[in-house]
Design a protein around this motif. Structure first.
Motif, short mmCIF file in Angstrom:
data_model
loop_
_atom_site.label_atom_id
_atom_site.label_comp_id
_atom_site.label_asym_id
_atom_site.label_seq_id
_atom_site.Cartn_x
_atom_site.Cartn_y
_atom_site.Cartn_z
N MET A 1 0.85 -1.16 0.00
CA MET A 1 0.00 0.00 0.00
C MET A 1 0.90 1.24 0.00
SD MET A 1 -3.06 0.98 2.69
CE MET A 1 -3.88 -0.58 2.53
N ARG A 2 0.62 2.20 -0.85
CA ARG A 2 1.40 3.45 -0.97
C ARG A 2 0.76 4.49 -0.05
NH1 ARG A 2 2.09 7.85 -5.06
NH2 ARG A 2 4.32 7.97 -5.44
N LEU A 3 1.53 4.98 0.94
CA LEU A 3 0.97 5.84 1.98
C LEU A 3 1.75 7.13 2.16
CD1 LEU A 3 0.45 3.08 4.71
CD2 LEU A 3 -1.32 4.05 3.23
N PHE A 4 1.04 8.15 2.65
CA PHE A 4 1.68 9.39 3.07
C PHE A 4 0.84 10.04 4.16
CE2 PHE A 4 -1.13 10.71 -0.35
CZ PHE A 4 -1.65 11.94 0.05
N ILE A 5 1.47 10.93 4.94
CA ILE A 5 0.80 11.64 6.04
C ILE A 5 0.73 13.11 5.66
CG2 ILE A 5 0.98 12.28 8.47
CD1 ILE A 5 2.59 9.58 8.81
N ALA A 6 -0.48 13.68 5.76
CA ALA A 6 -0.64 15.05 5.29
C ALA A 6 -1.84 15.75 5.93
CB ALA A 6 -0.83 15.05 3.78
N TYR A 7 -1.87 17.05 5.73
CA TYR A 7 -3.03 17.88 6.05
C TYR A 7 -3.76 18.12 4.73
CZ TYR A 7 -5.57 22.29 6.36
OH TYR A 7 -6.52 23.27 6.26
N ARG A 36 -9.15 18.73 -5.38
CA ARG A 36 -9.58 17.73 -4.40
C ARG A 36 -8.39 16.97 -3.82
NH1 ARG A 36 -13.99 15.76 -8.60
NH2 ARG A 36 -12.07 15.95 -9.75
N ASN A 37 -7.23 17.10 -4.46
CA ASN A 37 -6.01 16.44 -3.99
C ASN A 37 -5.05 17.40 -3.28
OD1 ASN A 37 -6.78 13.95 -4.90
ND2 ASN A 37 -5.62 14.05 -6.80
N TYR A 38 -5.46 18.64 -3.06
CA TYR A 38 -4.58 19.61 -2.40
C TYR A 38 -4.31 19.18 -0.96
CZ TYR A 38 -4.90 23.28 -6.03
OH TYR A 38 -4.81 24.01 -7.18
N HIS A 39 -3.04 19.11 -0.64
CA HIS A 39 -2.63 18.72 0.70
C HIS A 39 -1.22 19.24 0.98
CE1 HIS A 39 -0.89 15.57 -1.85
NE2 HIS A 39 0.05 15.50 -0.92
N ILE A 40 -0.86 19.25 2.25
CA ILE A 40 0.49 19.60 2.66
C ILE A 40 1.08 18.34 3.29
CG2 ILE A 40 1.90 21.07 4.15
CD1 ILE A 40 -0.46 23.14 3.97
N THR A 41 2.07 17.78 2.64
CA THR A 41 2.65 16.51 3.09
C THR A 41 3.61 16.72 4.26
OG1 THR A 41 2.50 15.63 0.84
CG2 THR A 41 4.00 14.50 2.36
N PHE A 42 3.45 15.88 5.26
CA PHE A 42 4.39 15.85 6.38
C PHE A 42 5.40 14.72 6.20
CE2 PHE A 42 1.05 18.34 8.38
CZ PHE A 42 1.81 19.34 8.98
N LYS A 43 4.93 13.58 5.67
CA LYS A 43 5.83 12.44 5.50
C LYS A 43 5.29 11.52 4.41
CE LYS A 43 9.09 9.48 7.33
NZ LYS A 43 10.44 9.86 6.96
N ASP A 113 10.59 4.88 14.21
CA ASP A 113 10.44 3.73 15.12
C ASP A 113 9.93 2.50 14.38
OD1 ASP A 113 11.17 5.42 17.20
OD2 ASP A 113 9.14 5.56 18.05
N LEU A 114 9.23 2.73 13.27
CA LEU A 114 8.67 1.63 12.47
C LEU A 114 9.60 1.22 11.32
CD1 LEU A 114 4.94 2.82 12.24
CD2 LEU A 114 5.91 1.08 13.76
N GLY A 115 10.76 1.89 11.23
CA GLY A 115 11.72 1.53 10.20
C GLY A 115 11.75 2.46 9.00
N PHE A 116 10.93 3.51 8.99
CA PHE A 116 10.97 4.48 7.89
C PHE A 116 12.18 5.39 8.09
CE2 PHE A 116 6.45 3.36 8.11
CZ PHE A 116 6.23 2.99 6.78
N SER A 117 12.83 5.74 7.01
CA SER A 117 14.01 6.60 7.07
C SER A 117 13.65 8.00 7.54
CB SER A 117 14.67 6.70 5.69
OG SER A 117 15.10 5.45 5.26
N MET A 118 14.53 8.57 8.34
CA MET A 118 14.37 9.97 8.76
C MET A 118 14.70 10.86 7.56
SD MET A 118 13.82 10.23 12.26
CE MET A 118 14.59 11.70 12.85
N GLU A 119 13.99 11.97 7.46
CA GLU A 119 14.24 12.93 6.38
C GLU A 119 15.57 13.62 6.60
OE1 GLU A 119 12.68 13.69 3.50
OE2 GLU A 119 11.21 12.12 3.89
N LYS A 120 16.31 13.79 5.52
CA LYS A 120 17.58 14.50 5.59
C LYS A 120 17.41 15.96 5.19
CE LYS A 120 20.37 10.39 4.74
NZ LYS A 120 19.34 9.45 5.08
N ARG A 121 16.42 16.21 4.34
CA ARG A 121 16.17 17.58 3.87
C ARG A 121 15.40 18.38 4.91
NH1 ARG A 121 12.98 16.44 -1.45
NH2 ARG A 121 12.24 14.79 -0.11
N LYS A 122 15.61 19.69 4.89
CA LYS A 122 14.85 20.59 5.77
C LYS A 122 13.39 20.57 5.32
CE LYS A 122 14.68 25.44 7.23
NZ LYS A 122 13.82 25.16 8.32
N PHE A 123 12.49 20.52 6.28
CA PHE A 123 11.06 20.51 5.98
C PHE A 123 10.62 21.91 5.56
CE2 PHE A 123 6.60 20.99 7.35
CZ PHE A 123 6.03 20.04 6.50
#
Length: 181
Positions: A1-7, A36-43, A113-123
Motif C-alpha cells: 500500500m502506498r501511503l503518506f501523512i498530510a493535512y 480535491r487532492n490539495y494537501h500539505i505533506t508531512f511524510k 520507530d517503524l523503520g521508515f528513514s528519517m528525512e535528511k532535507r529541511k522541511f
C-alpha cells in the motif's frame, strides 16, 4: 500500500486557489493538480506492507498534545528545483511559529520507530499546484505570485494518513486514518 501523512486543505480554500491556478494561462500547458487532492505533506511513506493500524497508532502518538492552529496560504508561487527549470510549482505557506516543523519532526521520529528513514532535507511546508512533465516551452515565464490575490488564513485542524492510488487519469487519495487536533 502506498501511503503518506498530510493535512488536506479545506475544500473552500482549495477551490479558491484552484481558480487562480487554472486562470493562469502559462499553467494550462502543464499538469494542474486537482483541487480535491490539495494537501500539505508531512511524510511520504511510500509502498509499505506494514500494518496500517500500527502506522495509525504511531501517528496518533506523534500528535499527542498538538493543538490546531492558524496559518496562511500565501499568493506566492515557488518552483522546485528552480523557476528556470521547474519540475513543480507550489504555493508558499506561512505560519507564526514553527508548528509545521514541530509536527513534521514528531511524525518523522515516530515513523522512524517503524523503520521508515528519517528525512535528511529541511522541511518546507508547501502546496503543490502544477507538475511539469515537459521542459520550458519557448519563452515561458512563470509567475512569482497570483496578481490581486491576498493570502488566505486557514486552520490546521486534522492530520491524516492517506493511501495514494495511482491511476492513468491521475492519483486518488483515500483517507485511511485521521487525528483531529
Amino acid at each position: 500500500m502506498r501511503l503518506f501523512i498530510a493535512y488536506k486543505v479545506h475544500h473552500k480554500d482549495a477551490q479558491e486557489i484552484y481558480l487562480n491556478v487554472v486562470n493562469c494561462e502559462i499553467f494550462k500547458k502543464h499538469k494542474i493538480v486537482d483541487y480535491r487532492n490539495y494537501h500539505i505533506t508531512f511524510k511520504f511513506l511510500g509502498e509499505t506492507r506494514l500494518d496500517v493500524q500500527l502506522i495509525s497508532e504511531k501517528l496518533f502518538e506523534s500528535l499527542d498534545g498538538i493543538k490546531q492552529f492558524n496559518f496562511f496560504l500565501s499568493n506566492e508561487i515557488g518552483y522546485i528545483p528552480s523557476r528556470r527549470d521547474p519540475k513543480l510549482a507550489y504555493l508558499k505557506i506561512y505560519e507564526k511559529d514553527s508548528e509545521f516543523e514541530n509536527i513534521f519532526k514528531n511524525i518523522d521520529l515516530k515513523m522512524s520507530d517503524l523503520g521508515f528513514s528519517m528525512e535528511k532535507r529541511k522541511f518546507k511546508p508547501h502546496l503543490t499546484l502544477v507538475r511539469f512533465k515537459e521542459p520550458l516551452i519557448g519563452n515561458d515565464v512563470f509567475p512569482i505570485s497570483f496578481q490581486g490575490k491576498k493570502r488566505t488564513e486557514s486552520v490546521l485542524d486534522k492530520i491524516s494518513l492517506f493511501q495514494s492510488i495511482l491511476l492513468p487519469e491521475g492519483p486518488v487519495y483515500k483517507e485511511v486514518f485521521s487525528v483531529k487536533l
